[in-house]
Scaffold this motif. Structure first.
Motif, mmCIF file in Angstrom:
data_model
loop_
_atom_site.group_PDB
_atom_site.id
_atom_site.type_symbol
_atom_site.label_atom_id
_atom_site.label_comp_id
_atom_site.label_asym_id
_atom_site.label_seq_id
_atom_site.Cartn_x
_atom_site.Cartn_y
_atom_site.Cartn_z
ATOM 1 N N ARG A 131 42.495 -4.854 10.188
ATOM 2 C CA ARG A 131 43.335 -5.639 9.742
ATOM 3 C C ARG A 131 44.384 -6.159 10.692
ATOM 4 O O ARG A 131 45.131 -7.447 10.639
ATOM 5 C CB ARG A 131 44.099 -5.007 8.603
ATOM 6 C CG ARG A 131 43.525 -4.863 7.273
ATOM 7 C CD ARG A 131 44.129 -4.344 6.359
ATOM 8 N NE ARG A 131 43.670 -4.314 4.802
ATOM 9 C CZ ARG A 131 43.861 -3.692 3.895
ATOM 10 N NH1 ARG A 131 44.998 -2.972 3.989
ATOM 11 N NH2 ARG A 131 43.118 -3.717 2.694
ATOM 12 N N LEU A 132 44.581 -5.423 11.771
ATOM 13 C CA LEU A 132 45.567 -5.669 12.741
ATOM 14 C C LEU A 132 45.020 -6.950 13.716
ATOM 15 O O LEU A 132 45.858 -7.164 14.524
ATOM 16 C CB LEU A 132 45.886 -4.492 13.721
ATOM 17 C CG LEU A 132 46.587 -3.135 13.058
ATOM 18 C CD1 LEU A 132 46.615 -2.191 13.944
ATOM 19 C CD2 LEU A 132 47.748 -3.898 12.331
ATOM 20 N N GLU A 133 43.934 -7.484 13.374
ATOM 21 C CA GLU A 133 43.395 -8.569 14.122
ATOM 22 C C GLU A 133 44.008 -9.775 13.443
ATOM 23 O O GLU A 133 44.229 -10.756 14.351
ATOM 24 C CB GLU A 133 41.835 -8.925 13.990
ATOM 25 C CG GLU A 133 41.301 -9.976 14.905
ATOM 26 C CD GLU A 133 39.804 -10.019 14.617
ATOM 27 O OE1 GLU A 133 39.059 -10.589 15.714
ATOM 28 O OE2 GLU A 133 39.289 -9.064 13.897
ATOM 29 N N GLN A 134 44.740 -9.808 12.460
ATOM 30 C CA GLN A 134 45.508 -10.642 11.702
ATOM 31 C C GLN A 134 46.844 -10.494 11.712
ATOM 32 O O GLN A 134 47.468 -9.678 11.676
ATOM 33 C CB GLN A 134 45.097 -10.817 10.114
ATOM 34 C CG GLN A 134 43.618 -10.905 9.807
ATOM 35 C CD GLN A 134 43.186 -11.094 8.559
ATOM 36 O OE1 GLN A 134 43.912 -11.552 7.491
ATOM 37 N NE2 GLN A 134 42.287 -10.213 8.053
ATOM 38 N N LYS A 135 47.415 -11.758 12.146
ATOM 39 C CA LYS A 135 48.946 -11.684 12.731
ATOM 40 C C LYS A 135 49.759 -11.122 11.037
ATOM 41 O O LYS A 135 50.595 -10.345 11.435
ATOM 42 C CB LYS A 135 49.331 -13.009 12.698
ATOM 43 C CG LYS A 135 50.900 -13.285 13.085
ATOM 44 C CD LYS A 135 51.315 -14.575 13.643
ATOM 45 C CE LYS A 135 52.759 -14.705 14.014
ATOM 46 N NZ LYS A 135 52.930 -16.191 14.502
ATOM 47 N N LYS A 136 49.377 -11.512 10.071
ATOM 48 C CA LYS A 136 50.174 -10.924 8.966
ATOM 49 C C LYS A 136 50.220 -9.551 8.670
ATOM 50 O O LYS A 136 51.218 -9.088 8.251
ATOM 51 C CB LYS A 136 49.647 -11.824 7.605
ATOM 52 C CG LYS A 136 48.175 -11.652 7.101
ATOM 53 C CD LYS A 136 48.052 -12.175 5.937
ATOM 54 C CE LYS A 136 46.407 -11.738 5.282
ATOM 55 N NZ LYS A 136 46.148 -12.414 4.203
ATOM 56 N N HIS A 137 49.083 -8.853 8.972
ATOM 57 C CA HIS A 137 48.926 -7.496 8.795
ATOM 58 C C HIS A 137 49.794 -6.935 10.059
ATOM 59 O O HIS A 137 50.194 -5.899 10.081
ATOM 60 C CB HIS A 137 47.472 -7.018 8.891
ATOM 61 C CG HIS A 137 46.814 -7.495 7.537
ATOM 62 N ND1 HIS A 137 47.225 -7.034 6.086
ATOM 63 C CD2 HIS A 137 45.868 -8.289 7.323
ATOM 64 C CE1 HIS A 137 46.507 -7.568 5.528
ATOM 65 N NE2 HIS A 137 45.615 -8.396 5.844
ATOM 66 N N ARG A 138 49.481 -7.416 11.308
ATOM 67 C CA ARG A 138 50.436 -6.822 12.294
ATOM 68 C C ARG A 138 51.968 -6.931 12.148
ATOM 69 O O ARG A 138 52.763 -6.061 12.184
ATOM 70 C CB ARG A 138 50.246 -7.753 13.715
ATOM 71 C CG ARG A 138 48.850 -7.534 14.215
ATOM 72 C CD ARG A 138 48.545 -8.024 15.734
ATOM 73 N NE ARG A 138 48.901 -9.381 15.835
ATOM 74 C CZ ARG A 138 47.790 -10.483 15.686
ATOM 75 N NH1 ARG A 138 46.861 -9.936 15.484
ATOM 76 N NH2 ARG A 138 48.345 -11.943 15.765
ATOM 77 N N GLN A 139 52.417 -8.117 11.412
ATOM 78 C CA GLN A 139 54.035 -8.203 11.035
ATOM 79 C C GLN A 139 54.186 -7.388 9.940
ATOM 80 O O GLN A 139 55.294 -6.540 9.950
ATOM 81 C CB GLN A 139 54.149 -9.603 10.614
ATOM 82 C CG GLN A 139 54.070 -10.784 11.892
ATOM 83 C CD GLN A 139 54.241 -11.904 11.505
ATOM 84 O OE1 GLN A 139 53.869 -12.508 10.470
ATOM 85 N NE2 GLN A 139 54.805 -12.892 12.310
ATOM 86 N N SER A 140 53.303 -7.063 8.950
ATOM 87 C CA SER A 140 53.851 -6.090 7.851
ATOM 88 C C SER A 140 53.668 -4.678 8.083
ATOM 89 O O SER A 140 54.563 -4.070 7.507
ATOM 90 C CB SER A 140 52.554 -6.483 6.586
ATOM 91 O OG SER A 140 51.236 -6.111 7.213
ATOM 92 N N SER A 141 52.768 -4.320 9.294
ATOM 93 C CA SER A 141 52.816 -2.884 9.717
ATOM 94 C C SER A 141 53.654 -2.737 10.753
ATOM 95 O O SER A 141 53.957 -1.484 11.086
ATOM 96 C CB SER A 141 51.264 -2.545 9.879
ATOM 97 O OG SER A 141 50.718 -3.343 10.956
#
Length: 257
Positions: A15-25
């Motif tokens: 999921r960390l490939e996606q910006k939204k998941h990097r930002q949420s995590s």
């Protein structure tokens, strides 16, 4: 002893490939001994997934380390050929104020990336900035994210020394004090090698196919062109944005140390 990686862990890491998941995590990934070693100096670490060979040579790393087999690392990795270690790091949490950004531009040479979409180009430009001693790169909101796995890998660790700041480039440029140099590369610009250059200001580089946005073009104080050689010879239509950035930065540093 190597452990088996759960499907849930793989899913969460992917999921960390996606910006939204990097930002949420609040997390991002770096891979390989070189990149991970560099990032350790600048970012708080979460967990390392590594081979027993890497773990045996890094007893002094004060990070939770999970030893996995080559096959397990392959399942976790974003690379076609994993490189011994995958590190999960915390994103920087500091926010850049407009006032501080203006101070950076008026006191040193900074880069601004306007809609540069290719992760390889963004990562390479960050690496170029590092090489030429440019420690601040401003990025428009439609730029490839500096903390995506592909960009992080392309920086080869330079992300540890170059601050990448997402911002509204137009707002930044229009709030700069009068006479602050704002450079941009254009096909109808003035010869880079005969143009007046300063040791501070903002060098804007545009989208791979569209170049600089019209609003930013109107704000340029210096329109630069990298001339082909010899003049008048049939040649390529344009230069890759990372190559153009390297040429411009080299000329700045050649004349202004």
């Amino acid at each position: 002893m190597c452990i088996m990686i759960s499907k849930n862990l793989i899913k969460n890491l992917r999921r960390l490939e996606q910006k939204k998941h990097r930002q949420s995590s609040g997390l991002f990934v770096g891979e390989g001994p070189k990149v991970v070693g560099e990032l350790l100096s600048a970012f708080q670490s979460e967990t390392f997934y590594c081979t027993s060979e890497w773990a045996a040579n890094h007893h002094d790393v004060d990070v939770e380390t999970v030893v996995v087999s080559d096959e397990e690392l392959q399942r976790l990795s974003f690379l076609q050929h994993p490189q011994q270690v995958l590190g999960v790091f915390h994103l920087p949490v500091e926010e850049e104020s407009l006032e501080h950004s203006i101070s950076q531009v008026t006191s040193s040479l900074c880069l601004g990336l306007d809609g540069v979409r290719d992760p390889g180009n963004v990562g390479t430009i960050i690496r170029i900035a590092d090489w030429f001693g440019i420690d601040t790169v401003f990025c428009s909101t439609d730029n490839a994210d500096a903390f995506s796995p592909k960009v992080v890998q392309a920086t080869m660790g330079s992300l540890a020394r170059v601050r990448v700041i997402p911002t509204d480039l137009f707002a930044l440029v229009t709030h700069l004090p009068p006479c602050t140099p704002v450079y941009g590369t254009l096909l109808d610009g003035d010869n880079l090698y005969t143009s007046e250059l300063f040791n501070h200001g903002l060098l804007l580089m545009g989208n791979e196919s569209l170049g600089l946005s019209p609003s930013l073009r109107k704000c340029l104080t210096h329109r630069l062109f990298i001339p082909p050689h010899p003049p008048g010879r049939a040649t390529a239509e344009s230069l890759n944005v990372a190559v153009a950035t390297a040429i411009c930065c080299a000329e700045f540093r050649r004349r202004i140390l």
